[in-house]
Design a protein around this motif. Structure first.
Motif, PDB file in Angstrom:
ATOM      1  N   ARG A   9     -20.064  -0.710   3.526  1.00  0.00           N
ATOM      2  CA  ARG A   9     -20.051   0.753   3.483  1.00  0.00           C
ATOM      3  C   ARG A   9     -21.345   1.295   2.870  1.00  0.00           C
ATOM      4  NH1 ARG A   9     -13.891   2.849   2.305  1.00  0.00           N
ATOM      5  NH2 ARG A   9     -12.826   1.218   3.440  1.00  0.00           N
ATOM      6  N   ARG A  51     -14.161   4.578  12.235  1.00  0.00           N
ATOM      7  CA  ARG A  51     -13.205   3.473  12.204  1.00  0.00           C
ATOM      8  C   ARG A  51     -13.716   2.300  13.052  1.00  0.00           C
ATOM      9  NH1 ARG A  51      -7.027   3.272  13.885  1.00  0.00           N
ATOM     10  NH2 ARG A  51      -6.531   1.513  12.567  1.00  0.00           N
ATOM     11  N   PHE A  57      -8.962   0.260  19.080  1.00  0.00           N
ATOM     12  CA  PHE A  57      -7.961   1.178  18.548  1.00  0.00           C
ATOM     13  C   PHE A  57      -7.411   2.050  19.670  1.00  0.00           C
ATOM     14  CE2 PHE A  57     -11.166   0.386  15.287  1.00  0.00           C
ATOM     15  CZ  PHE A  57     -10.376  -0.282  14.367  1.00  0.00           C
ATOM     16  N   ASP A  63      -4.956  -2.367  18.473  1.00  0.00           N
ATOM     17  CA  ASP A  63      -4.015  -1.409  17.882  1.00  0.00           C
ATOM     18  C   ASP A  63      -3.605  -0.406  18.965  1.00  0.00           C
ATOM     19  OD1 ASP A  63      -2.510   0.106  16.206  1.00  0.00           O
ATOM     20  OD2 ASP A  63      -4.162   0.872  14.989  1.00  0.00           O
ATOM     21  N   PHE A  73       0.593   5.647  -0.044  1.00  0.00           N
ATOM     22  CA  PHE A  73      -0.242   6.842   0.040  1.00  0.00           C
ATOM     23  C   PHE A  73       0.465   7.955  -0.716  1.00  0.00           C
ATOM     24  CE2 PHE A  73      -1.410   4.595   4.019  1.00  0.00           C
ATOM     25  CZ  PHE A  73      -2.755   4.408   3.739  1.00  0.00           C
ATOM     26  N   ARG A 120     -12.563   5.222  -0.648  1.00  0.00           N
ATOM     27  CA  ARG A 120     -11.612   5.960   0.189  1.00  0.00           C
ATOM     28  C   ARG A 120     -11.068   5.091   1.319  1.00  0.00           C
ATOM     29  NH1 ARG A 120     -14.774  10.153   4.280  1.00  0.00           N
ATOM     30  NH2 ARG A 120     -12.936  10.059   5.570  1.00  0.00           N
ATOM     31  N   ASP A 121      -9.888   5.439   1.772  1.00  0.00           N
ATOM     32  CA  ASP A 121      -9.286   4.740   2.905  1.00  0.00           C
ATOM     33  C   ASP A 121      -9.724   5.426   4.190  1.00  0.00           C
ATOM     34  OD1 ASP A 121      -7.810   2.914   1.345  1.00  0.00           O
ATOM     35  OD2 ASP A 121      -6.266   4.422   0.978  1.00  0.00           O
ATOM     36  N   ILE A 122     -10.133   4.631   5.153  1.00  0.00           N
ATOM     37  CA  ILE A 122     -10.531   5.176   6.447  1.00  0.00           C
ATOM     38  C   ILE A 122      -9.357   4.975   7.401  1.00  0.00           C
ATOM     39  CG2 ILE A 122     -12.266   5.118   8.291  1.00  0.00           C
ATOM     40  CD1 ILE A 122     -13.470   5.690   5.530  1.00  0.00           C
ATOM     41  N   LYS A 150       0.840  -1.188   0.000  1.00  0.00           N
ATOM     42  CA  LYS A 150       0.000   0.000   0.000  1.00  0.00           C
ATOM     43  C   LYS A 150       0.881   1.245   0.000  1.00  0.00           C
ATOM     44  CE  LYS A 150      -3.678   2.571   0.533  1.00  0.00           C
ATOM     45  NZ  LYS A 150      -4.714   2.646  -0.512  1.00  0.00           N
ATOM     46  N   ILE A 158      -3.244  -3.048   9.868  1.00  0.00           N
ATOM     47  CA  ILE A 158      -4.487  -3.370  10.583  1.00  0.00           C
ATOM     48  C   ILE A 158      -5.696  -2.780   9.849  1.00  0.00           C
ATOM     49  CG2 ILE A 158      -5.763  -2.795  12.701  1.00  0.00           C
ATOM     50  CD1 ILE A 158      -3.270  -3.494  14.253  1.00  0.00           C
ATOM     51  N   GLY A 159      -5.516  -1.575   9.322  1.00  0.00           N
ATOM     52  CA  GLY A 159      -6.589  -0.958   8.534  1.00  0.00           C
ATOM     53  C   GLY A 159      -6.972  -1.832   7.348  1.00  0.00           C
ATOM     54  N   LEU A 180     -16.538   0.635  11.133  1.00  0.00           N
ATOM     55  CA  LEU A 180     -16.083  -0.135   9.974  1.00  0.00           C
ATOM     56  C   LEU A 180     -15.121  -1.267  10.339  1.00  0.00           C
ATOM     57  CD1 LEU A 180     -15.834   2.588   7.200  1.00  0.00           C
ATOM     58  CD2 LEU A 180     -17.525   0.780   7.451  1.00  0.00           C
ATOM     59  N   SER A 181     -14.943  -1.505  11.633  1.00  0.00           N
ATOM     60  CA  SER A 181     -14.232  -2.727  12.004  1.00  0.00           C
ATOM     61  C   SER A 181     -15.253  -3.853  12.153  1.00  0.00           C
ATOM     62  CB  SER A 181     -13.459  -2.525  13.310  1.00  0.00           C
ATOM     63  OG  SER A 181     -14.356  -2.349  14.387  1.00  0.00           O
ATOM     64  N   ARG A 182     -16.503  -3.513  11.904  1.00  0.00           N
ATOM     65  CA  ARG A 182     -17.595  -4.498  11.987  1.00  0.00           C
ATOM     66  C   ARG A 182     -17.982  -4.938  10.575  1.00  0.00           C
ATOM     67  NH1 ARG A 182     -19.264  -5.358  17.172  1.00  0.00           N
ATOM     68  NH2 ARG A 182     -18.208  -3.909  18.521  1.00  0.00           N
ATOM     69  N   PRO A 183     -18.712  -6.045  10.467  1.00  0.00           N
ATOM     70  CA  PRO A 183     -18.947  -6.592   9.121  1.00  0.00           C
ATOM     71  C   PRO A 183     -19.957  -5.828   8.256  1.00  0.00           C
ATOM     72  CG  PRO A 183     -19.866  -8.034  10.800  1.00  0.00           C
ATOM     73  CD  PRO A 183     -19.153  -6.960  11.528  1.00  0.00           C
ATOM     74  N   LEU A 224      -8.887  -4.928   8.430  1.00  0.00           N
ATOM     75  CA  LEU A 224     -10.289  -4.692   8.791  1.00  0.00           C
ATOM     76  C   LEU A 224     -11.093  -4.128   7.615  1.00  0.00           C
ATOM     77  CD1 LEU A 224      -9.689  -3.190  12.343  1.00  0.00           C
ATOM     78  CD2 LEU A 224     -10.757  -5.379  11.819  1.00  0.00           C
ATOM     79  N   GLY A 225     -10.471  -4.088   6.458  1.00  0.00           N
ATOM     80  CA  GLY A 225     -11.188  -3.609   5.271  1.00  0.00           C
ATOM     81  C   GLY A 225     -11.420  -2.113   5.267  1.00  0.00           C
ATOM     82  N   GLN A 226     -10.647  -1.381   6.029  1.00  0.00           N
ATOM     83  CA  GLN A 226     -10.820   0.075   6.078  1.00  0.00           C
ATOM     84  C   GLN A 226      -9.888   0.785   5.107  1.00  0.00           C
ATOM     85  OE1 GLN A 226      -9.993   0.706  10.201  1.00  0.00           O
ATOM     86  NE2 GLN A 226     -12.007   0.039  10.853  1.00  0.00           N
ATOM     87  N   VAL A 227      -8.787   0.140   4.801  1.00  0.00           N
ATOM     88  CA  VAL A 227      -7.800   0.699   3.871  1.00  0.00           C
ATOM     89  C   VAL A 227      -7.664  -0.292   2.722  1.00  0.00           C
ATOM     90  CG1 VAL A 227      -5.369   1.339   3.605  1.00  0.00           C
ATOM     91  CG2 VAL A 227      -6.573   1.905   5.723  1.00  0.00           C
ATOM     92  N   TRP A 228      -7.764   0.239   1.517  1.00  0.00           N
ATOM     93  CA  TRP A 228      -7.700  -0.645   0.347  1.00  0.00           C
ATOM     94  C   TRP A 228      -6.238  -0.938   0.007  1.00  0.00           C
ATOM     95  CZ3 TRP A 228     -12.095  -2.679  -1.674  1.00  0.00           C
ATOM     96  CH2 TRP A 228     -13.291  -2.049  -1.339  1.00  0.00           C
ATOM     97  N   LEU A 288     -15.300 -10.660   8.951  1.00  0.00           N
ATOM     98  CA  LEU A 288     -15.275  -9.818  10.149  1.00  0.00           C
ATOM     99  C   LEU A 288     -16.351 -10.175  11.181  1.00  0.00           C
ATOM    100  CD1 LEU A 288     -14.531  -6.282   8.631  1.00  0.00           C
ATOM    101  CD2 LEU A 288     -12.938  -7.950   9.536  1.00  0.00           C
ATOM    102  N   SER A 328      -0.415   0.290  11.677  1.00  0.00           N
ATOM    103  CA  SER A 328      -1.834   0.687  11.629  1.00  0.00           C
ATOM    104  C   SER A 328      -2.409   0.546  10.225  1.00  0.00           C
ATOM    105  CB  SER A 328      -1.999   2.127  12.119  1.00  0.00           C
ATOM    106  OG  SER A 328      -1.750   2.169  13.500  1.00  0.00           O
ATOM    107  N   ARG A 330     -16.452  -9.672   3.155  1.00  0.00           N
ATOM    108  CA  ARG A 330     -16.268  -8.877   4.374  1.00  0.00           C
ATOM    109  C   ARG A 330     -17.157  -9.357   5.533  1.00  0.00           C
ATOM    110  NH1 ARG A 330     -14.797  -3.732   5.939  1.00  0.00           N
ATOM    111  NH2 ARG A 330     -16.114  -2.928   7.596  1.00  0.00           N
TER     112      ARG A 330
END
Lengths: 309, 280
Positions: B110, B101, A80, A154, A11, B276-278, A9, A44-45, B104-107, A48-52, A73, A41, A69
Motif C-alpha cells: 500500500r 480492489r 471480482f 468472487d 465491522f 483501512r479495509d478496502i 472480523k 476473500i478480502g 490491491l489483489s496484486r503483491p 488478498l490482504g485488503q481487509v485486516w 500474492l 467477500s 504479502r
C-alpha cells in the motif's frame, strides 16, 4: 495452497466472519457458498490482504498474507464481481497497468493471454466500448497475466447473460484442466458451484456451517415426491409414524434417517391414503444448502429470545 | 520496476479526458483575462502608477507584465481548485470505482502504491504550474509587446517593482517554479483526505475548506501578528519572487515549512490508508 486459521472480523462491532478455519488443496476447485452477507467477500478480502482480520492467520502457498504479502500474492490472480477497469484506456493498456503491479510483463505474454481469453482484435479498443462478456474476458486476462497458481473468483458470473455464464463456467473448467490452477470460487449460485467444484464450504452469518465434498453434501437426507389425494393428511400420518423429518408445502417430503421410500408407500396405503406417485429425488446441493441454512436460521432467534428473558 | 509502475500511474492520470478539460478551462480563463486587459481600461491603474513614478509606460506595459497579472487570480482560485480536484481523485476515485480492489489483489504494498500516486500527482502539479506560466506568457505576447516587468507587491503593501526585460523573465519563471510548491501542497492536502474512506468530492471539498478557513483567519486584522502560523501565508511564497531583493531567508523558511507540511500530509494519509479495509 490456502490455509486459514481462526480468522475473525467485525465491522463496527458486527461480526462479519467468525473464527473461520479453511484449507484449500493445491489443484482443486473449491466453492465458497453463502447468501449475500454471509461473509464470503470479507473472507476473500482478508485472503488478498485488503481487509485486516481482527485475529487469525491466512497463508497462501505457505506465506503469510499480511507478513509476506509480496510472496503470498505473487502467483495469485483474482476476479471480482462486475469487474471494473480504466474505461478511458484500451484493454491492452489496462493489462499493462495492472500487470505492472505484480512484475514487469513482456508484450508477448500479454499477447498470449489476450489470445487465450479470446479478446484478439479488440485489445486496442477503449474498455468503455466493451460488452459485459468482453469485460469478463479482460478480467480473466488480467488475472492470468502473472501466471497464477491460484485463481480467486468472487461471484465471477454476476451481471453476465446466460451465454456469458455458460462461457465463464466453461473457461473455469478449462483453466483447471489446461493450466492446472487451484481455484477458489465464491458464489451464491448453487448450480454453478455444483457443476464446477469438488469441495465446498458453506458460510452462514459469518460462520462456516459445512466443509466437505459435493458428494458428501448430496449424500445426506433423501427427498420423495408424493402424489396423494390429501397431501396435508398424508404428511400428518407420516410425521406421526416418525417416517419423515419434514416436508415442503407442495408435494415433497424429507425421509427420516434409515427410512426407505418403500416403507413410506406401505404405511400410506395401510392407512387408507390413495397414492398415485412416489418419486425418490436425488439430494441436490440446493436442497442440502437450504436445509442447512434454514436449520441455522432459528438459532439467533432462540438466542435473542433467551437473552431478552 | 518502480519507474515502470510510475509510468503507468501517469498513463492513468494523463489518459483522462477531464485532465485536459481542466487544462482547457485554465487556458480559457487566461485568455479572457488577457483580452480584458487588452480591450478594457483594466491597465489604467498600472499606467497611472508608472506615469506617476516617471517611468515610460510602453516599456513596462508588456506581455510579461500582463502574464504576471494573469497568474494572480489563477494562483488564488483556479490552481487550488484544480490541485484539490486532482489530489482528491487520486485514491478515493479508484476506491469508488472499484479499481483499487483490483490493484490491491496484486503483491504491491500500500505504501508503494501511495508513493506512486503522490509522485504522479506532484508531477502533474508541476506540469500544470509551469505550463500555465508558459501559456500565459505566450497568449499575452499575442496582444502586448515584449519588454520589462512591472510587478505589484502583492500582500506587501501598495508599492511595485520594475525589472528589465531579461530580469523580468527570470523572475517570472522563478515565480512559477515556486508556484509548483503551492500546487503540490494543495494536491497533497486533498490527497490525505482521499486516503480516508470517503468520496473524491468530499476529499476535494475538505481540502478546499481547510484552505479557505486558513485564508479567512489569516486575513482577520487581529490575526496579522500570527500570519506565519497559517499555511496560506506560506503558499504565497511565489509572490515574493517579485520583491526586490528577493527575501531568500523568508522564502527558504516557507518552502521548508511546506516541505514539512507535505511530509506530514503524506504520513497521515499513508497511515490512514494502511489501516483501512478496502471493500467492494
Amino acid at each position: 495452497m490456502i490455509r486459514i486459521d481462526g480468522i475473525h472480523k467485525a465491522f463496527a462491532g458486527r461480526p462479519a466472519v467468525r473464527h473461520l478455519d479453511l484449507e484449500v488443496q493445491r489443484g482443486e476447485i473449491f466453492g465458497l457458498l453463502g447468501h449475500n452477507g454471509a461473509g464470503k467477500s470479507t473472507t476473500i478480502g482478508m485472503l488478498l490482504g485488503q481487509v485486516w482480520p481482527d485475529g487469525g492467520t491466512l497463508r497462501i502457498g505457505g506465506h503469510d498474507v499480511f507478513a509476506d504479502r509480496a510472496r503470498a500474492l505473487s502467483r495469485v490472480g483474482a476476479i471480482f464481481e462486475a469487474p471494473v477497469f480504466y474505461d478511458y484506456l484500451s484493454g491492452w493498456r489496462n493489462l499493462q497497468i495492472l500487470s505492472a503491479y505484480t512484475a514487469p510483463t513482456a508484450d508477448a505474454r500479454i499477447r498470449e493471454v489476450v489470445d487465450w481469453v479470446g479478446l484478439t482484435g479488440r485489445e486496442q479498443s477503449l474498455v468503455r466500448t466493451y460488452s459485459h462478456g468482453m469485460r469478463a474476458r479482460l478480467a480473466l486476462a488480467q488475472a492470468l497475466l502473472p501466471r497464477p497458481e491460484l485463481l480467486i473468483l468472487d461471484e465471477p458470473t454476476n451481471g453476465l447473460d446466460p451465454e456469458g455464464i455458460h462461457e465463464m463456467r466453461h473457461t473455469i473448467l478449462r483453466l483447471h484442466r489446461e493450466l492446472g490452477l487451484t481455484i477458489l470460487l465464491s458464489s451464491h449460485l448453487l448450480v454453478e458451484v455444483e457443476q464446477l467444484c469438488s469441495r465446498i464450504a458453506v458460510m452462514h452469518r459469518g460462520e462456516k456451517v459445512f466443509d466437505g465434498t459435493v458428494s458428501e453434501a448430496r449424500s445426506g437426507t433423501l427427498w420423495v415426491r408424493l402424489g396423494t389425494d390429501d397431501f396435508a393428511a398424508a404428511t400428518a400420518t407420516l410425521t406421526a409414524a416418525g417416517l419423515i423429518a419434514g416436508h415442503d408445502r407442495e408435494s415433497r417430503v424429507e425421509l427420516a434417517p434409515n427410512t426407505t421410500p418403500a416403507e413410506l408407500a406401505r404405511h400410506l396405503v395401510q392407512h387408507g391414503h390413495a397414492l398415485h406417485e412416489l418419486t425418490p429425488e436425488r439430494q441436490t446441493l440446493e436442497g442440502f444448502y437450504l436445509s442447512l441454512v434454514r436449520s441455522r436460521a432459528t438459532a439467533p432467534a432462540v438466542a435473542a429470545a433467551s437473552s431478552e428473558s | 520496476m518502480f519507474l515502470n509502475q510510475f509510468k503507468h500511474e501517469l498513463w492513468k492520470l494523463f489518459g483522462k479526458k477531464r485532465t485536459y478539460i481542466g487544462f482547457g478551462a485554465f487556458l480559457l480563463a487566461q485568455n479572457v483575462i488577457i483580452l480584458m486587459f487588452r480591450f478594457s481600461n483594466a491597465t489604467g491603474g498600472m499606467r497611472r502608477a508608472l506615469e506617476g513614478g516617471g517611468y515610460p509606460v510602453t516599456e513596462f506595459l508588456t506581455s510579461i507584465t500582463i502574464a504576471t497579472q494573469v497568474v494572480i487570480p489563477i494562483a488564488y482560485l483556479l490552481l487550488p481548485l484544480y490541485g484539490a480536484l486532482i489530489g482528491g481523485d487520486l485514491v478515493a476515485k479508484e476506491a469508488e470505482d472499484g479499481t483499487l480492489r483490483m490493484i490491491l489483489s496484486r503483491p504491491i504494498s500500500r505504501l508503494r502504491l501511495l508513493t506512486l500516486k503522490w509522485l504522479a500527482g506532484a508531477l502533474f502539479s508541476i506540469v500544470l504550474s509551469l505550463s500555465l506560466g508558459l501559456f500565459g506568457w505566450a497568449f499575452a505576447s499575442l496582444w502586448f509587446p515584449q519588454g520589462g516587468l512591472f510587478a505589484t507587491q502583492l500582500g506587501e503593501g501598495p508599492g511595485f517593482t520594475l525589472f528589465t526585460p531579461g530580469d523580468g523573465l527570470r523572475h517570472y519563471l522563478l515565480a512559477h517554479v515556486v508556484l509548483c510548491s503551492k500546487a503540490i501542497t494543495v494536491m497533497g492536502m486533498a490527497f490525505v483526505f482521499s486516503c480516508f474512506n470517503m468520496k473524491p468530492a468530499a476529499a476535494t471539498v475538505l481540502a478546499l475548506s481547510f484552505l479557505f478557513a486558513n485564508f479567512v483567519l489569516m486575513n482577520i486584522p487581529w490575526f496579522q501578528e500570527y500570519r506565519t502560523w497559517f499555511i496560506t501565508h506560506h503558499l504565497n511564497a511565489w509572490q515574493w519572487v517579485f520583491l526586490q531583493p528577493i527575501p531568500w531567508s523568508r522564502m527558504t523558511e516557507s518552502l521548508s515549512l511546506l516541505l514539512g507540511f507535505n511530509v506530514t500530509f503524506f504520513v497521515i494519509g499513508a497511515t490512514a490508508f494502511q489501516v483501512r479495509d478496502i471493500k467492494s
